[in-house]
Each structure stands twice: as C-alpha cells, then as structure tokens.
Motif scaffolding. Structure first.
Motif, PDB file in Angstrom:
ATOM      1  N   GLN A 135      -5.460  -1.189   3.390  1.00 48.19           N
ATOM      2  CA  GLN A 135      -5.368  -2.623   3.110  1.00 48.19           C
ATOM      3  C   GLN A 135      -5.387  -3.417   4.415  1.00 48.19           C
ATOM      4  OE1 GLN A 135      -1.740  -3.934   1.284  1.00 48.19           O
ATOM      5  NE2 GLN A 135      -2.671  -5.802   0.467  1.00 48.19           N
ATOM      6  N   ARG A 136      -6.165  -4.492   4.439  1.00 46.57           N
ATOM      7  CA  ARG A 136      -6.189  -5.411   5.577  1.00 46.57           C
ATOM      8  C   ARG A 136      -5.535  -6.709   5.154  1.00 46.57           C
ATOM      9  NH1 ARG A 136      -8.951  -9.833   7.376  1.00 46.57           N
ATOM     10  NH2 ARG A 136      -9.282 -10.005   9.643  1.00 46.57           N
ATOM     11  N   LEU A 137      -4.547  -7.137   5.932  1.00 46.18           N
ATOM     12  CA  LEU A 137      -3.888  -8.412   5.693  1.00 46.18           C
ATOM     13  C   LEU A 137      -4.525  -9.466   6.609  1.00 46.18           C
ATOM     14  CD1 LEU A 137      -0.133  -7.328   5.495  1.00 46.18           C
ATOM     15  CD2 LEU A 137      -1.726  -7.787   3.627  1.00 46.18           C
ATOM     16  N   SER A 138      -4.920 -10.574   6.035  1.00 48.50           N
ATOM     17  CA  SER A 138      -5.612 -11.614   6.812  1.00 48.50           C
ATOM     18  C   SER A 138      -4.634 -12.399   7.693  1.00 48.50           C
ATOM     19  CB  SER A 138      -6.324 -12.573   5.861  1.00 48.50           C
ATOM     20  OG  SER A 138      -5.375 -13.336   5.149  1.00 48.50           O
ATOM     21  N   GLU A 139      -5.209 -13.175   8.620  1.00 48.75           N
ATOM     22  CA  GLU A 139      -4.391 -13.987   9.509  1.00 48.75           C
ATOM     23  C   GLU A 139      -3.588 -15.026   8.745  1.00 48.75           C
ATOM     24  OE1 GLU A 139      -7.484 -13.277   9.784  1.00 48.75           O
ATOM     25  OE2 GLU A 139      -8.018 -12.575  11.821  1.00 48.75           O
ATOM     26  N   ASN A 140      -4.115 -15.498   7.645  1.00 52.50           N
ATOM     27  CA  ASN A 140      -3.472 -16.568   6.893  1.00 52.50           C
ATOM     28  C   ASN A 140      -2.148 -16.143   6.279  1.00 52.50           C
ATOM     29  OD1 ASN A 140      -5.574 -18.322   7.476  1.00 52.50           O
ATOM     30  ND2 ASN A 140      -6.726 -17.741   5.623  1.00 52.50           N
ATOM     31  N   VAL A 141      -1.966 -14.872   6.069  1.00 51.93           N
ATOM     32  CA  VAL A 141      -0.719 -14.413   5.439  1.00 51.93           C
ATOM     33  C   VAL A 141       0.135 -13.624   6.410  1.00 51.93           C
ATOM     34  CG1 VAL A 141      -1.781 -14.331   3.154  1.00 51.93           C
ATOM     35  CG2 VAL A 141      -1.808 -12.296   4.594  1.00 51.93           C
ATOM     36  N   ASN A 142      -0.304 -13.476   7.652  1.00 47.49           N
ATOM     37  CA  ASN A 142       0.440 -12.643   8.603  1.00 47.49           C
ATOM     38  C   ASN A 142       0.607 -13.351   9.952  1.00 47.49           C
ATOM     39  OD1 ASN A 142       1.848 -10.279   9.250  1.00 47.49           O
ATOM     40  ND2 ASN A 142       0.020  -9.330  10.147  1.00 47.49           N
ATOM     41  N   ASN A 143       0.938 -14.651   9.884  1.00 50.15           N
ATOM     42  CA  ASN A 143       1.221 -15.449  11.087  1.00 50.15           C
ATOM     43  C   ASN A 143       0.069 -15.425  12.106  1.00 50.15           C
ATOM     44  OD1 ASN A 143       3.810 -16.128  10.148  1.00 50.15           O
ATOM     45  ND2 ASN A 143       4.634 -14.178  10.912  1.00 50.15           N
ATOM     46  N   GLY A 144      -1.126 -15.475  11.637  1.00 51.44           N
ATOM     47  CA  GLY A 144      -2.294 -15.556  12.500  1.00 51.44           C
ATOM     48  C   GLY A 144      -2.762 -14.243  13.049  1.00 51.44           C
ATOM     49  N   ASN A 145      -2.116 -13.145  12.648  1.00 49.33           N
ATOM     50  CA  ASN A 145      -2.546 -11.820  13.106  1.00 49.33           C
ATOM     51  C   ASN A 145      -2.992 -10.987  11.911  1.00 49.33           C
ATOM     52  OD1 ASN A 145      -1.816 -12.257  15.866  1.00 49.33           O
ATOM     53  ND2 ASN A 145       0.346 -11.949  15.257  1.00 49.33           N
ATOM     54  N   SER A 146      -4.173 -10.439  12.028  1.00 53.34           N
ATOM     55  CA  SER A 146      -4.646  -9.549  10.958  1.00 53.34           C
ATOM     56  C   SER A 146      -4.176  -8.137  11.234  1.00 53.34           C
ATOM     57  CB  SER A 146      -6.169  -9.591  10.869  1.00 53.34           C
ATOM     58  OG  SER A 146      -6.761  -9.070  12.039  1.00 53.34           O
ATOM     59  N   THR A 147      -3.770  -7.449  10.188  1.00 55.21           N
ATOM     60  CA  THR A 147      -3.297  -6.055  10.323  1.00 55.21           C
ATOM     61  C   THR A 147      -3.964  -5.196   9.236  1.00 55.21           C
ATOM     62  OG1 THR A 147      -1.412  -6.448   8.865  1.00 55.21           O
ATOM     63  CG2 THR A 147      -1.064  -6.765  11.234  1.00 55.21           C
ATOM     64  N   ILE A 148      -4.074  -3.944   9.542  1.00 51.35           N
ATOM     65  CA  ILE A 148      -4.612  -2.965   8.590  1.00 51.35           C
ATOM     66  C   ILE A 148      -3.550  -1.896   8.369  1.00 51.35           C
ATOM     67  CG2 ILE A 148      -6.384  -1.230   8.145  1.00 51.35           C
ATOM     68  CD1 ILE A 148      -8.280  -2.834   9.859  1.00 51.35           C
ATOM     69  N   SER A 149      -3.182  -1.696   7.093  1.00 51.24           N
ATOM     70  CA  SER A 149      -2.181  -0.668   6.751  1.00 51.24           C
ATOM     71  C   SER A 149      -2.870   0.454   5.970  1.00 51.24           C
ATOM     72  CB  SER A 149      -1.045  -1.265   5.916  1.00 51.24           C
ATOM     73  OG  SER A 149      -1.540  -1.754   4.684  1.00 51.24           O
ATOM     74  N   ARG A 150      -2.432   1.675   6.239  1.00 53.17           N
ATOM     75  CA  ARG A 150      -2.979   2.845   5.563  1.00 53.17           C
ATOM     76  C   ARG A 150      -1.832   3.732   5.082  1.00 53.17           C
ATOM     77  NH1 ARG A 150      -6.526   1.857   9.836  1.00 53.17           N
ATOM     78  NH2 ARG A 150      -8.736   1.732   9.238  1.00 53.17           N
ATOM     79  N   GLN A 151      -2.080   4.356   3.943  1.00 55.54           N
ATOM     80  CA  GLN A 151      -1.073   5.269   3.394  1.00 55.54           C
ATOM     81  C   GLN A 151      -1.767   6.372   2.615  1.00 55.54           C
ATOM     82  OE1 GLN A 151       2.762   3.734   1.798  1.00 55.54           O
ATOM     83  NE2 GLN A 151       2.177   4.800  -0.084  1.00 55.54           N
ATOM     84  N   TYR A 152      -1.417   7.614   2.917  1.00 62.09           N
ATOM     85  CA  TYR A 152      -2.015   8.764   2.261  1.00 62.09           C
ATOM     86  C   TYR A 152      -0.893   9.611   1.658  1.00 62.09           C
ATOM     87  CZ  TYR A 152      -5.862   7.311   5.257  1.00 62.09           C
ATOM     88  OH  TYR A 152      -6.819   6.567   5.896  1.00 62.09           O
ATOM     89  N   SER A 153      -1.182  10.157   0.507  1.00 64.26           N
ATOM     90  CA  SER A 153      -0.131  10.953  -0.146  1.00 64.26           C
ATOM     91  C   SER A 153      -0.755  12.068  -0.979  1.00 64.26           C
ATOM     92  CB  SER A 153       0.756  10.072  -1.040  1.00 64.26           C
ATOM     93  OG  SER A 153       0.002   9.555  -2.117  1.00 64.26           O
ATOM     94  N   VAL A 154       0.010  13.136  -1.073  1.00 67.20           N
ATOM     95  CA  VAL A 154      -0.290  14.249  -1.984  1.00 67.20           C
ATOM     96  C   VAL A 154       0.999  14.530  -2.748  1.00 67.20           C
ATOM     97  CG1 VAL A 154      -0.982  16.653  -2.220  1.00 67.20           C
ATOM     98  CG2 VAL A 154      -2.035  15.223  -0.459  1.00 67.20           C
ATOM     99  N   ASP A 155       0.970  14.339  -4.095  1.00 65.96           N
ATOM    100  CA  ASP A 155       2.189  14.451  -4.907  1.00 65.96           C
ATOM    101  C   ASP A 155       1.982  15.450  -6.032  1.00 65.96           C
ATOM    102  OD1 ASP A 155       3.686  12.451  -3.528  1.00 65.96           O
ATOM    103  OD2 ASP A 155       2.404  10.951  -4.498  1.00 65.96           O
ATOM    104  N   LEU A 156       3.013  16.198  -6.322  1.00 71.19           N
ATOM    105  CA  LEU A 156       3.056  17.098  -7.470  1.00 71.19           C
ATOM    106  C   LEU A 156       4.334  16.777  -8.234  1.00 71.19           C
ATOM    107  CD1 LEU A 156       1.757  19.597  -8.893  1.00 71.19           C
ATOM    108  CD2 LEU A 156       3.361  20.993  -7.551  1.00 71.19           C
ATOM    109  N   GLY A 157       4.172  16.439  -9.518  1.00 69.46           N
ATOM    110  CA  GLY A 157       5.383  16.058 -10.233  1.00 69.46           C
ATOM    111  C   GLY A 157       5.146  15.748 -11.694  1.00 69.46           C
TER     112      GLY A 157
END
Length: 507
Positions: A135-157
């Motif tokens: 996910q990329r967060l735009s400058e408009n929602v992150n105080n003028g700084n764009s950020t990219i977040s990543r998350q990976y998972s492997v689940d058994l349940g």
C-alpha cells in the motif's frame, strides 16, 4: 506451558466439548394404528396359478409346478415366489436397466454425500493462507510525505469454527443420516415396485395374446358360418336377414382382432419401457407358457407392516424431523465460535521465514440471541409441525399398508370361486351354442338364436381370461404389499459417481 501449546490444548478442549448436550427429543416408535389380526384368515390365500390350462384360445393342458406346494415368506428371495425361468430373466434384465432403479441409487449417493457434508461440519476446516499486501499512502494523508507499506504472511489455522456445545450441528447430522437411511429404503421400495410391475405387464401381455387368439379363432368360425349361411341363402333355406346378421358377427370379430393386435403391441412397448431395453424375442411370453406362483405365508400385521420399505422410509423421515427439533431448540443458546491461526508475518518477503516472523491469532467469539422478534419461536414451531406431519404420514403409511394387504386377502378368498364360476359359465354357454346350431340346422330356431348364443359364449370366454388374469395379478399384489423379498445383490451400489472428466468426455 508455552503459548502455542496452550492454543492446541484450548482447541482440543473445545472440540471435545462439542455435542456434549443434545436437545433431540427421545424417540419412541409409535404404536401401529391398526388391528393385530387381518380381517380375512390367511388360509384363504390358496395356491393360484395363471396357466394355459382351460384358457380359451389355448388347447394344451398344463399343471402347476410341484415347487409351488410350499408357502414362501415375503422375506425370501423373490425368485422363490416366481415359478417361471423366462419371467425371472426378464425381471433380472429390468433390475439392471430400469431408469427408476438407477435414479433411486443416485438418490442414495446424493443423500450419502449430503450426510458427508453435514458430518464434516462437526470438525474444523484447517486452511493455509498466503497473502502479500502492498500500500502507498499519498502526501495528502501523511503530512506531505508519501510512504509505501508492505506486509507478507503465511498462516495455517481455523476460521469461524462453531463449537457444537449445544448439539445443534450434531442434530443436523442426525437429520441428514436419517434422510440417507430413508433413501436406502426408498430404493428397496422402487425395486419391489419394479418387480411387481414387470410381472403385471408380463401377465397382461399373455392375457391379451390369448384374447387375440380367441378373437382369431372366433373370426375363423364366423367366416365359416357366413359361408354356410350364404350357401343356404342361395338354396332358399336362409333369409337375407340371416346373411346380414352373420356378416355383423364377422365384422365384430374383425374389429376385436384389430383391437387386440394393437393391444399386444402396446403391452410389449410397456414391458420394454419397464425393462429399460427391448426384451429379447425368446423371453417374450408364449400362449402355452406356464406362469406359476408359490403361495405366500402372510404372517401377523405387526411383523408384516413394519418390514415394508415404504413404512421404514417413512419412519426414517419421522426420525429426521425429530432430530430437526433438537437443532431448533439449540438455536436458543449462545453460538460459540473460534478463529485461531499460526504462521509467519513480516514486512519484508526476505525476512518472512526467519525466526522473528512467527505470529499467532486466537479469537473466541460468543453470540447470544436476545431480540429476534419471534424468529426462533417460529423456527421451533415449524420443526414441531414437520415432526407431527411426518408422524401422521408414518401412521397413514401403516394404515394404507394394512388396507392393501386386507384387500388383497379379501380378493384372494373369492377369486378362486370366481374363476370356477366363470368356467361353469363358459361350459354352459358352449353347450348352449352347440344346441342352438343343431336347432338351426334342423329348422327349429332362426339364426338370431344362434348369434345370440355365440355372442354369450364369446363374451364368457373373454371374461374367463380376464378373471384368471385378475386372480394372478391379485396374488402378485399381495406379495408386493407384504414387502416381497427384494435382494440387494440384484442391483449393487456403484463404487462412486462418475468423475468430472468422464462427464465432460460424455459431452
């Protein structure tokens, strides 16, 4: 105890608690709402055989099979009841090819699969999930700084596994099991109905063949009579009215020959449909065929009625609705479900399988119904109404079965007398016809008396054939309504349904 071990322990405890409470009402087999004795004594069920003996249209005298001297139980193999190898082969051919039997088997397989689905719901589904979220967060929602977040998972349940503490799922499983058992009994009933239908169709074909032979013999006699009447008319002995009346008898016989010729073809078509394929010529009945049946041991109503497949099927339906009441009662109590997973979680795919990426989730959930505006009450009322409907259907099935057996026994008690009386009538009208011909030849009576006697003789012969058919069909009906001996090996269950690939190949 470590946290993963605690999770496994909690999960095992929850599974073991499932179904420890059951709200299914205790089942008691209803008392049969019929008398304890048949209204007609079993001794009225004497040996009955439908043969060519003394049947108009045949000349060969035949005797009953010696094997038919002993009574057979409806629990025995149906082959012990039928004393005809040809008819036995036709029935076996029908059991292998009849579509109703195939549908009944498929219904069993379908009900078995439905039961498997319901049974599987008692245990948790264990799923493996692999996700990757970016996910990329735009400058408009992150105080003028764009950020990219990543998350990976492997689940058994396990997700949303309902702990069947109140027995709701167990009740539904019991309901599905009874439905499955009901289809098994329905299959038996289908086989019994097919066996009796094939016998009835076979006997009807023989009767129509004999009626056709009788019409052909009568036509030959009437043509000879017409020729003599015309000769007498040319000699001045007979009148034109005598000739006209003789022509009417010939026309009547011609019509009957045409009618019974088409009826024989219709009977063969009906037999082919029951068998599921064209019956080989060598298995079709002939006029001289000896179709015999062994006498039947009837037994007492309490033993007879409760072994009929249709009654057993109705009882399984009753048990099924009884189990559904348990599910409706359990719906008043809290629903306890569990979601638990364990696996790996990381913001970087490179670190996903490192030791620091281990994660787990344990989420119990409890839902207690509070305001449902009478929905649960109505569901319970529906299940109770269904149970009462099934109860009355079960009792009606018993009453209907009792009436069917009683009617067949009542008919059997008098049909032998009816056949004997009809044979006496045939003998009397035959003698009347012979004397009328003599009196006409001597000039004592006119030809109208001869025609009237001949018509009575012809009608009496037809009625004798039909009465003997009725006697044989009634014995077959008695065997059927007693739950006559079906054999499971006659139609073995297939190992499995056709594969998906086979279905596509067939298209």
């Amino acid at each position: 105890m470590t946290k993963p071990t605690s999770l496994v322990f909690c999960f095992g405890l929850a599974t073991s608690l499932a179904g420890c409470i059951n709200f299914i009402p205790a089942y008691h087999q209803p008392t049969a709402p019929v008398e304890t004795k048949w209204p007609v004594d079993e001794s009225a069920n004497s040996f009955s055989i439908y043969t060519g003996s003394n049947v108009p249209g045949t000349s060969k005298t035949q005797s009953p099979s010696p094997a038919a001297s002993n009574r057979v139980s409806p629990n025995e193999d149906w082959r012990a009841f039928i004393q005809s190898n040809k008819l036995t082969q036709v029935i076996e051919l029908a059991l292998r090819n009849n579509r109703d039997v195939r549908i009944a088997i498929l219904n069993i397989q379908r009900a078995e699969a439905q039961y498997g689905i319901q049974r599987a719901s008692r245990l948790p589904n264990i799923d493996l999930g692999v996700t990757g979220a970016n996910q990329r967060l735009s400058e408009n929602v992150n105080n003028g700084n764009s950020t990219i977040s990543r998350q990976y998972s492997v689940d058994l349940g396990v997700s949303n596994y309902e702990i069947d503490f109140w027995g709701r799922i167990q009740s539904l499983e019991q309901q599905a099991l009874e439905q499955y058992l009901s289809t098994i009994e329905a299959r038996k009933n289908t086989q019994l109905s097919l066996i009796s239908s094939v016998i009835e169709s076979y006997l009807t074909l023989i009767a129509d063949q004999r009626l056709l032979r009788l019409a052909e013999e009568t036509l030959a006699i009437q043509r000879d009579s017409l020729a003599l009447t015309v000769k007498s008319f040319n000699s001045g002995v007979a009148t034109g009215l005598d000739v006209a009346r003789a022509k009417t008898t010939v026309a009547t016989a011609l019509k009957d020959v045409a009618v019974f010729t088409s009826q024989v073809d219709v009977d063969i078509n009906a037999l082919n449909t029951l068998v599921g394929k064209a019956v080989p010529i060598y298995l079709l009945p002939q006029l001289a065929d000896n179709i015999g049946f062994a006498p039947i041991h009837v037994g007492v109503p309490s033993d007879v009625l409760l072994r009929r497949p249709d009654i057993l099927s109705a009882e399984h339906q009753l048990r099924s609705t009884n189990a559904n009441i348990g599910a409706a009662r359990a719906a008043y109590f809290p629903t306890i479900s569990l979601t638990t997973t364990g696996g790996l979680l990381s913001t970087s795919a490179d670190d996903l399988f490192s030791g620091d990426s281990r994660s787990w989730v344990f989420t119990p959930n409890l839902v207690l119904p509070i305001f449902n505006w009478g929905e649960l009450d109505s569901q319970l009322d529906v299940s109770i109404a269904d149970q009462q409907i099934a109860l009355n259907q079960y009792e009606l099935a018993i009453q209907t079965a009792f009436r069917e057996v009683a009617d067949a026994l009542a008919n059997q008690a008098t049909l032998n007398d009816q056949v004997s009386a009809q044979q006496m009538l045939v003998d009397a009208t035959s003698e009347s016809f012979r004397l009328s011909n003599l009196r006409f030849d001597e000039g004592v009576d006119d030809y109208f008396t001869v025609l009237d006697s001949q018509r009575e003789y012809y009608t009496a012969q037809q009625e004798l054939i039909n009465t003997k058919l009725t006697e044989a069909l009634n014995l077959v009906t008695l065997y059927k309504v007693l739950g006559g001996g079906w054999v499971e090996s006659d139609v073995p269950m297939p190992d499995s349904l056709p594969s998906t690939g086979a279905l596509y190949d067939s298209q």
